[in-house]
Design a protein around this motif. Structure first.
Motif, PDB file in Angstrom:
ATOM      1  N   ASN A  13       0.891  -1.367   0.174  1.00 43.17           N
ATOM      2  CA  ASN A  13       0.037   0.102   0.010  1.00 43.17           C
ATOM      3  C   ASN A  13       0.891   1.331  -0.001  1.00 43.17           C
ATOM      4  O   ASN A  13       0.514   2.213  -0.548  1.00 43.17           O
ATOM      5  CB  ASN A  13      -0.968  -0.106   1.256  1.00 43.17           C
ATOM      6  CG  ASN A  13      -1.947  -1.129   1.114  1.00 43.17           C
ATOM      7  OD1 ASN A  13      -2.376  -1.331  -0.210  1.00 43.17           O
ATOM      8  ND2 ASN A  13      -2.770  -1.520   1.913  1.00 43.17           N
ATOM      9  N   GLN A  14       2.116   1.249   0.738  1.00 42.36           N
ATOM     10  CA  GLN A  14       3.083   2.341   0.741  1.00 42.36           C
ATOM     11  C   GLN A  14       3.605   2.374  -0.750  1.00 42.36           C
ATOM     12  O   GLN A  14       4.072   3.656  -1.247  1.00 42.36           O
ATOM     13  CB  GLN A  14       4.066   2.152   1.695  1.00 42.36           C
ATOM     14  CG  GLN A  14       3.387   1.944   3.206  1.00 42.36           C
ATOM     15  CD  GLN A  14       4.405   1.756   4.171  1.00 42.36           C
ATOM     16  OE1 GLN A  14       5.508   1.105   3.789  1.00 42.36           O
ATOM     17  NE2 GLN A  14       4.166   2.121   5.341  1.00 42.36           N
ATOM     18  N   LEU A  15       3.896   1.392  -1.126  1.00 48.68           N
ATOM     19  CA  LEU A  15       4.968   1.439  -2.414  1.00 48.68           C
ATOM     20  C   LEU A  15       4.180   1.716  -3.655  1.00 48.68           C
ATOM     21  O   LEU A  15       4.558   2.086  -4.581  1.00 48.68           O
ATOM     22  CB  LEU A  15       5.544   0.008  -2.618  1.00 48.68           C
ATOM     23  CG  LEU A  15       6.372  -0.322  -1.497  1.00 48.68           C
ATOM     24  CD1 LEU A  15       7.205  -1.423  -1.518  1.00 48.68           C
ATOM     25  CD2 LEU A  15       7.416   0.805  -1.273  1.00 48.68           C
ATOM     26  N   LYS A  16       2.840   1.310  -3.534  1.00 52.18           N
ATOM     27  CA  LYS A  16       1.940   1.495  -5.057  1.00 52.18           C
ATOM     28  C   LYS A  16       2.045   2.900  -5.711  1.00 52.18           C
ATOM     29  O   LYS A  16       2.039   3.041  -6.611  1.00 52.18           O
ATOM     30  CB  LYS A  16       0.307   1.256  -4.537  1.00 52.18           C
ATOM     31  CG  LYS A  16      -0.432   0.952  -5.534  1.00 52.18           C
ATOM     32  CD  LYS A  16      -2.013   0.760  -5.422  1.00 52.18           C
ATOM     33  CE  LYS A  16      -2.390  -0.376  -3.891  1.00 52.18           C
ATOM     34  NZ  LYS A  16      -3.571  -0.813  -3.988  1.00 52.18           N
ATOM     35  N   GLY A  17       2.050   4.037  -4.602  1.00 53.95           N
ATOM     36  CA  GLY A  17       2.138   5.327  -5.159  1.00 53.95           C
ATOM     37  C   GLY A  17       3.329   5.578  -5.995  1.00 53.95           C
ATOM     38  O   GLY A  17       3.444   6.227  -6.921  1.00 53.95           O
ATOM     39  N   GLU A  18       4.485   4.930  -5.339  1.00 57.50           N
ATOM     40  CA  GLU A  18       5.769   5.108  -5.977  1.00 57.50           C
ATOM     41  C   GLU A  18       5.868   4.458  -7.216  1.00 57.50           C
ATOM     42  O   GLU A  18       6.453   4.946  -8.236  1.00 57.50           O
ATOM     43  CB  GLU A  18       7.022   4.416  -5.378  1.00 57.50           C
ATOM     44  CG  GLU A  18       7.045   5.178  -3.787  1.00 57.50           C
ATOM     45  CD  GLU A  18       7.646   6.395  -4.016  1.00 57.50           C
ATOM     46  OE1 GLU A  18       8.409   7.000  -4.777  1.00 57.50           O
ATOM     47  OE2 GLU A  18       7.114   7.766  -3.137  1.00 57.50           O
ATOM     48  N   LEU A  26      -0.358   3.347 -15.086  1.00 57.80           N
ATOM     49  CA  LEU A  26      -1.061   2.216 -14.504  1.00 57.80           C
ATOM     50  C   LEU A  26      -2.260   2.604 -13.619  1.00 57.80           C
ATOM     51  O   LEU A  26      -2.000   3.761 -12.971  1.00 57.80           O
ATOM     52  CB  LEU A  26       0.070   1.615 -13.514  1.00 57.80           C
ATOM     53  CG  LEU A  26       1.102   0.980 -14.119  1.00 57.80           C
ATOM     54  CD1 LEU A  26       2.255   0.361 -13.150  1.00 57.80           C
ATOM     55  CD2 LEU A  26       0.753  -0.172 -14.929  1.00 57.80           C
ATOM     56  N   THR A  27      -3.226   2.013 -13.559  1.00 60.12           N
ATOM     57  CA  THR A  27      -4.449   2.251 -12.664  1.00 60.12           C
ATOM     58  C   THR A  27      -4.225   1.563 -11.368  1.00 60.12           C
ATOM     59  O   THR A  27      -3.468   0.768 -11.213  1.00 60.12           O
ATOM     60  CB  THR A  27      -5.642   1.965 -13.336  1.00 60.12           C
ATOM     61  OG1 THR A  27      -5.814   0.675 -13.736  1.00 60.12           O
ATOM     62  CG2 THR A  27      -5.671   2.636 -14.747  1.00 60.12           C
ATOM     63  N   ASP A  28      -5.234   2.045 -10.574  1.00 57.99           N
ATOM     64  CA  ASP A  28      -5.300   1.151  -9.227  1.00 57.99           C
ATOM     65  C   ASP A  28      -5.622  -0.233  -9.507  1.00 57.99           C
ATOM     66  O   ASP A  28      -5.343  -1.390  -8.931  1.00 57.99           O
ATOM     67  CB  ASP A  28      -6.522   1.755  -8.423  1.00 57.99           C
ATOM     68  CG  ASP A  28      -5.841   3.017  -7.681  1.00 57.99           C
ATOM     69  OD1 ASP A  28      -4.759   3.256  -7.493  1.00 57.99           O
ATOM     70  OD2 ASP A  28      -6.759   3.854  -7.186  1.00 57.99           O
ATOM     71  N   HIS A  40       1.941 -12.415 -11.839  1.00 57.43           N
ATOM     72  CA  HIS A  40       0.801 -11.974 -12.258  1.00 57.43           C
ATOM     73  C   HIS A  40       0.940 -10.579 -12.323  1.00 57.43           C
ATOM     74  O   HIS A  40       0.678  -9.968 -13.270  1.00 57.43           O
ATOM     75  CB  HIS A  40      -0.352 -12.379 -11.618  1.00 57.43           C
ATOM     76  CG  HIS A  40      -1.592 -11.968 -12.428  1.00 57.43           C
ATOM     77  ND1 HIS A  40      -2.260 -12.433 -13.412  1.00 57.43           N
ATOM     78  CD2 HIS A  40      -2.616 -11.047 -11.841  1.00 57.43           C
ATOM     79  CE1 HIS A  40      -3.213 -11.771 -13.788  1.00 57.43           C
ATOM     80  NE2 HIS A  40      -3.522 -10.979 -12.733  1.00 57.43           N
ATOM     81  N   LEU A  41       1.351  -9.755 -11.216  1.00 57.93           N
ATOM     82  CA  LEU A  41       1.511  -8.345 -11.201  1.00 57.93           C
ATOM     83  C   LEU A  41       2.652  -7.729 -11.916  1.00 57.93           C
ATOM     84  O   LEU A  41       2.278  -6.977 -12.806  1.00 57.93           O
ATOM     85  CB  LEU A  41       1.833  -8.020  -9.679  1.00 57.93           C
ATOM     86  CG  LEU A  41       2.203  -6.457  -9.268  1.00 57.93           C
ATOM     87  CD1 LEU A  41       0.918  -5.600  -9.637  1.00 57.93           C
ATOM     88  CD2 LEU A  41       2.753  -6.369  -8.042  1.00 57.93           C
ATOM     89  N   GLN A  46       4.127  -4.989 -17.008  1.00 59.46           N
ATOM     90  CA  GLN A  46       4.930  -5.274 -18.084  1.00 59.46           C
ATOM     91  C   GLN A  46       4.004  -5.185 -19.268  1.00 59.46           C
ATOM     92  O   GLN A  46       4.259  -4.109 -20.314  1.00 59.46           O
ATOM     93  CB  GLN A  46       5.550  -6.691 -18.327  1.00 59.46           C
ATOM     94  CG  GLN A  46       6.581  -6.879 -19.386  1.00 59.46           C
ATOM     95  CD  GLN A  46       6.944  -8.398 -19.184  1.00 59.46           C
ATOM     96  OE1 GLN A  46       6.617  -9.246 -18.558  1.00 59.46           O
ATOM     97  NE2 GLN A  46       8.079  -8.694 -20.091  1.00 59.46           N
ATOM     98  N   GLN A  47       2.718  -5.663 -19.495  1.00 65.19           N
ATOM     99  CA  GLN A  47       1.877  -5.699 -20.472  1.00 65.19           C
ATOM    100  C   GLN A  47       1.334  -4.054 -20.686  1.00 65.19           C
ATOM    101  O   GLN A  47       1.379  -3.671 -21.800  1.00 65.19           O
ATOM    102  CB  GLN A  47       0.690  -6.278 -20.184  1.00 65.19           C
ATOM    103  CG  GLN A  47      -0.270  -6.633 -21.390  1.00 65.19           C
ATOM    104  CD  GLN A  47      -1.687  -7.459 -21.010  1.00 65.19           C
ATOM    105  OE1 GLN A  47      -1.921  -7.477 -19.845  1.00 65.19           O
ATOM    106  NE2 GLN A  47      -2.250  -7.981 -21.975  1.00 65.19           N
ATOM    107  N   ARG A  48       1.201  -3.487 -19.689  1.00 62.99           N
ATOM    108  CA  ARG A  48       0.569  -1.981 -19.628  1.00 62.99           C
ATOM    109  C   ARG A  48       1.551  -1.239 -20.084  1.00 62.99           C
ATOM    110  O   ARG A  48       1.353   0.087 -20.771  1.00 62.99           O
ATOM    111  CB  ARG A  48       0.112  -1.657 -18.483  1.00 62.99           C
ATOM    112  CG  ARG A  48      -1.241  -2.311 -17.991  1.00 62.99           C
ATOM    113  CD  ARG A  48      -2.772  -1.917 -18.766  1.00 62.99           C
ATOM    114  NE  ARG A  48      -3.077  -0.739 -17.925  1.00 62.99           N
ATOM    115  CZ  ARG A  48      -3.540   0.169 -18.605  1.00 62.99           C
ATOM    116  NH1 ARG A  48      -3.799   0.069 -19.779  1.00 62.99           N
ATOM    117  NH2 ARG A  48      -3.948   1.330 -18.196  1.00 62.99           N
ATOM    118  N   THR A  49       2.828  -1.295 -19.578  1.00 63.74           N
ATOM    119  CA  THR A  49       3.889  -0.288 -19.774  1.00 63.74           C
ATOM    120  C   THR A  49       4.824  -0.532 -21.022  1.00 63.74           C
ATOM    121  O   THR A  49       5.542   0.406 -21.456  1.00 63.74           O
ATOM    122  CB  THR A  49       4.773  -0.291 -18.503  1.00 63.74           C
ATOM    123  OG1 THR A  49       5.273  -1.278 -18.160  1.00 63.74           O
ATOM    124  CG2 THR A  49       4.034   0.177 -17.329  1.00 63.74           C
TER     125      THR A  49
END
Length: 149
Positions: A13-18, A26-28, A40-41, A46-49
């Motif tokens: 949760n802390q790192l998601k913003g980074e 990337l979306t939530d 999976h993550l 990789q797929q989105r970026t």
């Protein structure tokens, strides 16, 4: 390269913003990570970026090591502060002990110069304390006797 999955999961949760700062597209929903499936993550990122798996893993490792070094620095600072306070207290303890010692010697000197006056003062203080305690005790006895009557 192996990602510290447990550490990443605990701080996600802390790192998601980074991660969002790194890859703004990337979306939530993209970063919704459940079940501890890191593959999976990483695959979704990789797929989105279009970023390589190796770069994503390196980024996660760097995030984890930066967080660990921040915690280490904080712990080190707290330890340093505690040690500094310990030294200050030790230094001031000597000052307080010296003042108490001086006060004791002064009191001894005053009593030695006029012992009868100080015996009278001590007697008066004792008498006053006894009267206060006796009055307080008497008042408590009266309150109890009224309560039980």
């Amino acid at each position: 390269m192996a990602i510290n999955v447990q550490g990443l999961q605990g701080r996600w949760n802390q790192l998601k913003g980074e991660v969002k700062k790194q890859w703004g597209q990337l979306t939530d929903d993209d970063l919704n990570w459940s079940g501890g499936n890191i593959d999976h993550l990483v695959g979704r990122i990789q797929q989105r970026t279009g970023e390589s798996r190796e770069n994503i893993e390196k980024y996660f490792d760097r995030l984890m090591s930066e967080g660990s070094s921040t915690v280490s620095k904080a712990v080190e600072q707290v330890g340093s502060y505690a040690q500094d306070m310990s030294h200050r207290l030790r230094d001031h303890y000597g000052d307080v002990a010296e003042q108490a010692r001086e006060g004791y010697y002064q009191a001894r000197e005053y009593v030695g110069q006029a012992p009868m006056q100080w015996v009278a003062v001590a007697f008066g203080v004792g008498l006053l304390a006894g009267m206060l305690m006796g009055g307080s005790f008497s008042h408590q006895q009266q309150s109890r006797s009224r309560f039980w009557s």
